[in-house]
Enzyme design. Sequence first.
Site, PDB file in Angstrom:
ATOM      1  N   SER A  14       0.841  -1.291  -0.057  1.00  0.00           N
ATOM      2  CA  SER A  14      -0.075  -0.148   0.089  1.00  0.00           C
ATOM      3  C   SER A  14       0.965   1.287  -0.011  1.00  0.00           C
ATOM      4  CB  SER A  14      -1.053   0.039   1.195  1.00  0.00           C
ATOM      5  OG  SER A  14      -1.682   1.253   1.379  1.00  0.00           O
ATOM      6  N   TYR A  29      -3.174  -1.488   9.865  1.00  0.00           N
ATOM      7  CA  TYR A  29      -3.078  -1.680   8.432  1.00  0.00           C
ATOM      8  C   TYR A  29      -1.841  -1.030   8.101  1.00  0.00           C
ATOM      9  CZ  TYR A  29      -4.172  -1.288   3.328  1.00  0.00           C
ATOM     10  OH  TYR A  29      -4.120  -1.333   2.191  1.00  0.00           O
TER      11      TYR A  29
END
Length: 258
Positions: free
Chosen positions: A146, A160
């Site tokens: 990401s 995350y």
Amino acid sequence: MRGLTGKRVLITGGSTGIGRAAAIRFAEEGASVAVNFIGDPEPAEDLVDELGELCPEGEHYLAPADISDEDAVDSLFAGVVEAFGRLDILVANAGIKVVHEPHEVLMADYDRLMAINLRGAFLTAQAAVQHFLDTGHPGAIVLTSSIQAHFPVEDGAIAYVMSKSGMTGMIKALALRYAREGIRVNGVGPGATRTPMNADFEEDPSIEAAVIRMIPAARIAEAEEIAAAIAFLASDEASYIHGQTLLVDGGMGIGRTG
């Protein structure tokens, strides 16, 4: 792309979002695809039917498994290798996102997220590497990271961010260790992408507008754009690329516009 026709690909978290788009892209390139999923089988079943239409000369399979479970991963790879004969490409894509303020993170949510995003990615990459070594047939691994591993945003997704940051280190360490065996390990770092994980873009236009203000390209990515980068890194076109995370982020990593 060179080197994808006839390849055998396993995609974790392959039934929706970026995983689904990647499965379709590989089938369009002439590859056979095993679609890993957990939970409701219907999206995966529909996808496998679609893959068969896109690439009728290939073999496409459902591969249900909880990738956070070591025994389940062993069974997953045994089944895929039995079905395909061998595995050429792993796309370690499965992941979840849980949003809490850092001081309010529930450890049960933290543990579940880490089990899927980081432990699951490692278990599947480990199994793929072992298969490549055992068969003497080196392959490629692409992990879905990401943009937030490199440039976090203030959205409360600290677990995350931590999981994807750990993945960056994993990509480099695996690539460094196994490059001499001809095994390539790389990652993609999607920016804001239109997927079920980001359903709030559709539900609240103000959220999408706020995100777009941070993106030089002034739009949200489509899952197919991330899939194209995954296919490239898995292909022979990327034969000299090792240990990199390719940010596919509309320029967000080079400077936010607002």
